[in-house]
Design an enzyme around this catalytic site. Sequence first.
Site, PDB file in Angstrom:
ATOM      1  N   GLN A   7      58.578 -18.035  98.677  1.00 34.63           N
ATOM      2  CA  GLN A   7      58.577 -19.490  98.835  1.00 34.63           C
ATOM      3  C   GLN A   7      58.570 -20.161  97.459  1.00 34.63           C
ATOM      4  OE1 GLN A   7      55.058 -22.025 100.063  1.00 34.63           O
ATOM      5  NE2 GLN A   7      56.219 -22.076 101.979  1.00 34.63           N
ATOM      6  N   TYR A  12      54.352 -31.701  99.066  1.00 36.64           N
ATOM      7  CA  TYR A  12      54.724 -31.200  97.751  1.00 36.64           C
ATOM      8  C   TYR A  12      56.056 -31.842  97.308  1.00 36.64           C
ATOM      9  CZ  TYR A  12      50.894 -27.945  98.515  1.00 36.64           C
ATOM     10  OH  TYR A  12      49.652 -27.403  98.755  1.00 36.64           O
ATOM     11  N   ARG A  50      61.291 -24.793 104.437  1.00 43.02           N
ATOM     12  CA  ARG A  50      60.083 -25.205 105.165  1.00 43.02           C
ATOM     13  C   ARG A  50      60.004 -26.720 105.066  1.00 43.02           C
ATOM     14  NH1 ARG A  50      53.813 -22.901 105.180  1.00 43.02           N
ATOM     15  NH2 ARG A  50      53.618 -23.265 107.412  1.00 43.02           N
ATOM     16  N   CYS A  80      39.067 -20.448 105.101  1.00 38.38           N
ATOM     17  CA  CYS A  80      40.113 -19.916 104.219  1.00 38.38           C
ATOM     18  C   CYS A  80      40.541 -20.964 103.202  1.00 38.38           C
ATOM     19  CB  CYS A  80      41.294 -19.413 105.040  1.00 38.38           C
ATOM     20  SG  CYS A  80      41.923 -20.580 106.259  1.00 38.38           S
ATOM     21  N   CYS A 128      38.381 -15.102 104.347  1.00 37.30           N
ATOM     22  CA  CYS A 128      38.390 -15.395 105.786  1.00 37.30           C
ATOM     23  C   CYS A 128      36.958 -15.307 106.279  1.00 37.30           C
ATOM     24  CB  CYS A 128      39.264 -14.380 106.518  1.00 37.30           C
ATOM     25  SG  CYS A 128      39.254 -14.561 108.325  1.00 37.30           S
ATOM     26  N   GLU A 138      19.756  -7.388 121.285  1.00 35.03           N
ATOM     27  CA  GLU A 138      19.759  -8.849 121.371  1.00 35.03           C
ATOM     28  C   GLU A 138      18.806  -9.283 122.481  1.00 35.03           C
ATOM     29  OE1 GLU A 138      19.929 -12.625 121.423  1.00 35.03           O
ATOM     30  OE2 GLU A 138      21.141 -11.662 119.850  1.00 35.03           O
ATOM     31  N   GLN A 176      23.335 -18.922 116.926  1.00 31.69           N
ATOM     32  CA  GLN A 176      23.648 -20.331 116.704  1.00 31.69           C
ATOM     33  C   GLN A 176      25.093 -20.677 117.083  1.00 31.69           C
ATOM     34  OE1 GLN A 176      21.430 -22.599 115.869  1.00 31.69           O
ATOM     35  NE2 GLN A 176      19.798 -21.082 115.656  1.00 31.69           N
TER      36      GLN A 176
END
Length: 693
Positions: A103, A209, A257, A390, A406, A457, A465
């Site tokens: 790219q 861009y 793109r 990310c 990640c 558990e 949470q």
Amino acid sequence: MPYDMLLSPMNIGTMTVKNRTVMAAAEFSLGQPNGKPTRRLMDYYEERAKGGVGLIIPGVCRVNDMRGALTFTQLSMSHDYHIEPMREFADLIHAHGAKLAIQLHHPGRQGMASAINSLPFVIPIADRFPKVMNLIFRCTPLLLSMEAKGICFSVQAPSKCEPAKHGATRFHAMSRREIKSLIRDFVDAAERCQKAGVDAVELHGGHGYLIQQFLSPYTNRRTDKYGGSFRNRLRFLEEIILGIRKRCGEDYPIIVRMTADEMYAKVGEPEKGYDIETGKRIAVCMEKLGVNAINVTSACYDAFNYWLEPTTFELGWRKYLAKEIKSVVNIPVIAANVIRTPDQAELQLQEGYQDFVASARTFICDPHWVNKAAEGRPEEIRRCIGCLNCVRSLMTNACVGRPGECALNMSIAHEKSYFYPRQVGAGRKVIVIGAGPAGLTAAHTLALKGCDVEVYEKNDRPGGQVITASACNLRDKLYWSIEDLMTLARKAGAQIHLSTTLTAEEIRDKAPYAVIIATGGVPLLPRSIPGLDLPHVFSAQDVILKKRKIENSRVIVAGSGMTGLETAEILGETGNDVTIIEMASEAAPGVWFQLVDDVMERLKKYNVRILTDTKLNEVAEGRVIVEDVKTKTVYEIPADYVVPALGIRPENALAAELEELGLQNVIKAGDAKRSGTIADACHSAYDAVKNLI
């Protein structure tokens, strides 16, 4: 579901892609300052090729070192010395049957001002003295603060206009000479890609861009032949394409793109930019110019959430854009539409929305997504939950020389050791207490190493949470993290026991090699605030989980973190008059801006008030007593109910009990160590156990 279309081959010009999957470009800061691929960058993309992806498009590749950098560690094809390293990279990808497109990119007004004129001098220093880069990265926060104040070189843009809402810096209108020079840079870079054996080039004309800036009437206000009319705004991209065709021949595949809709209407500014109708006109022109495929995307930095969506966005929400583009062209249409499962991908292909399904985050989260689908194992896919860790980590880490992360996939930048670990566990027993994201990450990691892992558990449902977080409006996909971690941990050999509590003595009697304390946390209720034990004080968790229902009342929410903001939204839905109080000088301190923008937009319709610089001193019957932290003024606010959302405190008393019994390797992880996000919990656990055995 059979994936006949998803797994079928298709051509993009003369390039045959073995299936309909495309790993879309997403910069992860894995390169070198000189623009050559590092071993970890090649390992990262090779793993996706091994995992079955048909076409891989790495993160943005600059065409000019002097004025075209987005980060210090992105790829570059600006010089002939990039050709052979790129050939090595391409050969690795080809060895697994995948194709590679590079790219080509210029950030325009979103550029990195501190790299202007400096990167060419940094490159030889970094090549000769790699450790010097650490000193340079240490200076980055200072450089960024100078950029924010306008103390920097100006970056290139088509014309003067308002700065972007995000990533803004000084910029100047390009001269005709600069435009012509940069067009040559794009063409030269494409020729180098061809010489290196790269299968195709993609021109990045999206996300705000430079190429998109030329296409948009909002950012292109030129009055010469490169601006004004639609035809003139197209000229910059047209001359790049024609230059590549002349240099590389008619058979070399070119992908564009393209932002199909700048999405200004979505952020309340419909008078700005262009919409899908103009996007369709651009696509038609691209086909006439000989482009071989359109990679449909949307938005720009002013509408950030409409191209890098938070978890609240519906799967496939923008597939209509791809279909609109496909209706006016006869070349393949690639599109990223928040695609997370093979079933969704197959359906969108069958329904004719697009020809190729693209995603960056899907393949970041699970590099083996395609193979798992092809082998009839889609339930083993680790799905992206859209938490945005990310992009947050990239924008934080790239400035200091670290790669992006990640939230759920711990393998980034060390794929070989993660996916092919040495079996050194030797059946050692490890007990994990708690089946939230931290506990399950620890269990999966240790089971992969050959440990005998047992997870206990206390509740009948795993998640900790995350159960509360995923119960908030539009955030149900967050619970995928738990479902998928459960599947992966069990497949790796971990035994998971729900509704089971072990005492410290029972754990000791099992003689474990290590114990992972991932017991999470409980709501923080500071003893310094009188009245938090009154009957009209409800926890945010109880409100979110619908254990407490409040209607048509005056409610004070204490704390404006994500839990506080989401609680306010739930309360607003039931007709309450909601006021949020926050000690900091801004709402949601430390929360990633996209998440804040997302929930704030929904809070507008409930007229939720947010009082910053306001400290909760006391809760009393029918009111709260607060203090302005700047003026020290103390005053009262009427309140029928009070909902503290002041964070989580670790719950880890079991660790101390085990240590008193003499157990070794008692390790706290996740909220049991320090409260944080799902990403924090998973990384905390992984870091704690990766070198345990």
